[in-house]
Design a protein around this motif. Structure first.
Motif, PDB file in Angstrom:
ATOM      1  N   ALA A   1      42.785  26.142  42.011  1.00 38.03           N
ATOM      2  CA  ALA A   1      41.979  27.149  42.700  1.00 38.03           C
ATOM      3  C   ALA A   1      41.864  28.451  41.907  1.00 38.03           C
ATOM      4  CB  ALA A   1      42.568  27.441  44.079  1.00 38.03           C
ATOM      5  N   GLN A   2      42.726  28.625  40.916  1.00 37.44           N
ATOM      6  CA  GLN A   2      42.693  29.843  40.103  1.00 37.44           C
ATOM      7  C   GLN A   2      41.628  29.706  39.009  1.00 37.44           C
ATOM      8  OE1 GLN A   2      46.697  30.920  38.752  1.00 37.44           O
ATOM      9  NE2 GLN A   2      47.540  29.611  40.360  1.00 37.44           N
ATOM     10  N   LYS A   3      40.625  30.560  39.068  1.00 41.94           N
ATOM     11  CA  LYS A   3      39.528  30.479  38.094  1.00 41.94           C
ATOM     12  C   LYS A   3      40.026  30.644  36.667  1.00 41.94           C
ATOM     13  CE  LYS A   3      35.839  32.014  41.193  1.00 41.94           C
ATOM     14  NZ  LYS A   3      34.771  33.015  41.429  1.00 41.94           N
ATOM     15  N   LYS A   4      41.030  31.493  36.493  1.00 42.48           N
ATOM     16  CA  LYS A   4      41.548  31.722  35.134  1.00 42.48           C
ATOM     17  C   LYS A   4      42.214  30.474  34.559  1.00 42.48           C
ATOM     18  CE  LYS A   4      45.972  33.635  36.732  1.00 42.48           C
ATOM     19  NZ  LYS A   4      46.870  34.813  36.693  1.00 42.48           N
ATOM     20  N   TYR A   5      42.643  29.563  35.455  1.00 46.75           N
ATOM     21  CA  TYR A   5      43.287  28.340  34.965  1.00 46.75           C
ATOM     22  C   TYR A   5      42.345  27.541  34.083  1.00 46.75           C
ATOM     23  CZ  TYR A   5      45.129  23.603  34.907  1.00 46.75           C
ATOM     24  OH  TYR A   5      45.541  22.366  34.501  1.00 46.75           O
TER      25      TYR A   5
END
Length: 300
Positions: free
Chosen positions: A294-298
Motif C-alpha cells: 500500500a506504500q507508494k514509495k515501495y
C-alpha cells in the motif's frame, strides 16, 4: 441480554452438557442460564436444546447452530487478539506459493521481516509460475497476478498491477517502433508461453474495448526473468508488469511502447482456500503484504 452472551451461554451448555455446569462456569444461577437459552430459541424461532430431568441434548438445528456459534466466537477472539498484545502466540507452519519472478522480488524479502516479528512461525515458500491447487496441495496462501479465473477460492486484493509492452532502445532503432497493436505481428515478440493469464494474448484497450493480440512468437519461456533478459539484450518485445521493468525503464535500458493502448490495471491477489477457518498466522502474513504494497514509495 446481548446476542454474544446468548451464544456464549448456548456453547457452554452444549459443551458441558447441563445447565447447572454452564451456570457454575458463568457464576450465575441455573435459572438465569435457562432463561438465556429460552431467549435465544425465542429469538431464532427454533428449538435448539431438548431438556429432561437427567440429561440435555441438542436438536438437529442445535447441532448446526453450535458449529456456527463456535466459529463466530473463535473469530471474535481472533479479532480481539489482533489489537491485544501478547494474548495469542502466533506460531506454526505456513505454506505459501507465488509466481517465481514476483515472489523473488516482492514476497521472499518480506519473509525474514515476518519471521523476525513472529519467531515461532515456520514458512515454506514455493516459487513457481504453475497455477497450483491450494486445496489438493495443501497450501495456506497463493499470490496470483492478473485477471482471476472463476474459482471457489477466496481472493484478497493486495495491490494493482500495470502491464506494458517494452523493448530495448537498440531493438527499436533497428526494427522501428510499432504504432498500433496490430503491427506486433511484424515484430519479434517474446512470449510467456501458456503460463498465467498470458495464454489469452497481450491485452490492449481500443475504443473502450479490450482486445487480445496473440503475436507470433519465435521465442517463449515460462520464466519471466529470462524474458526480461532477452528483452534487455535487444532480441524482441515483451509484455511485462511494471513491478518487473520499472527500474530498467528509469535507467533507460528499456522503453515502453503502445502506451495509449494500455489496459486498466488488474490486481495482485492473495488467494485462500477458506476465510472462515483462516489461521491467525495466515491473516498476519497477508496484513504484512497489504501494508507493504500500500506504500507508494515501495514500488518506486
Amino acid at each position: 441480554m446481548g446476542r454474544f452472551t446468548q451464544l456464549e451461554s448456548f456453547v457452554a451448555v452444549a459443551s458441558l452438557g447441563t445447565l447447572s455446569a454452564a451456570a457454575r462456569q458463568a457464576n450465575i444461577a441455573p435459572a438465569m442460564m435457562g432463561r438465556r437459552i429460552d431467549a435465544l430459541e425465542e429469538r431464532l424461532g427454533v428449538k435448539l436444546v431438548i431438556r429432561s430431568t437427567r440429561k440435555l441434548s441438542l436438536t438437529p438445528e442445535g447441532h448446526i447452530f453450535l458449529e456456527e456459534a463456535q466459529r463466530i466466537l473463535k473469530d471474535l477472539a481472533d479479532t480481539e487478539s489482533l489489537i491485544t498484545e501478547g494474548k495469542v502466540k502466533i506460531s506454526g507452519p505456513l505454506r505459501i506459493t507465488a509466481p517465481a519472478g514476483f515472489g523473488r522480488k516482492h514476497v521472499a524479502p518480506l519473509i525474514p521481516v515476518f519471521c523476525q516479528q513472529y519467531p515461532d512461525i515456520h514458512i515454506s515458500l514455493d516459487l513457481t509460475d504453475r497455477v497450483v491447487d491450494l486445496v489438493e496441495e495443501q497450501y495456506d496462501c497463493a499470490i496470483r497476478i492478473g485477471d482471476l479465473e472463476n474459482s471457489q477460492l477466496i481472493a484478497i486484493r493486495l495491490a494493482e498491477n500495470h502491464r506494458v509492452v517494452v523493448a530495448s532502445p537498440e531493438y527499436l532503432k533497428k526494427h522501428g517502433t510499432p504504432q498500433h497493436p496490430d503491427e506486433l505481428q511484424h515484430h519479434e515478440c517474446l512470449s510467456f508461453g501458456k503460463q498465467g493469464n498470458q495464454h489469452k494474448g497481450w491485452l490492449f484497450k481500443e475504443n473502450n474495448q479490450i482486445i487480445a493480440i496473440k503475436p507470433k512468437a519465435r521465442l517463449s519461456c515460462s520464466d519471466g526473468s529470462v524474458l526480461l533478459e532477452w528483452t534487455l539484450s535487444g532480441i524482441g518485445l515483451s509484455w511485462r508488469s511494471m513491478w518487473e521493468v520499472r527500474s530498467e525503464i528509469e535507467k533507460g535500458r528499456l522503453v515502453t511502447i503502445l502506451d495509449e493502448y494500455n489496459t486498466p490495471p488488474n490486481g495482485i491477489y492473495a488467494m485462500l482456500p477458506d476465510r472462515k477457518h483462516l489461521p491467525q498466522r495466515t491473516r498476519s502474513f497477508i496484513e504484512l503484504l497489504k501494508n507493504t504494497y500500500a506504500q507508494k514509495k515501495y514500488w518506486k
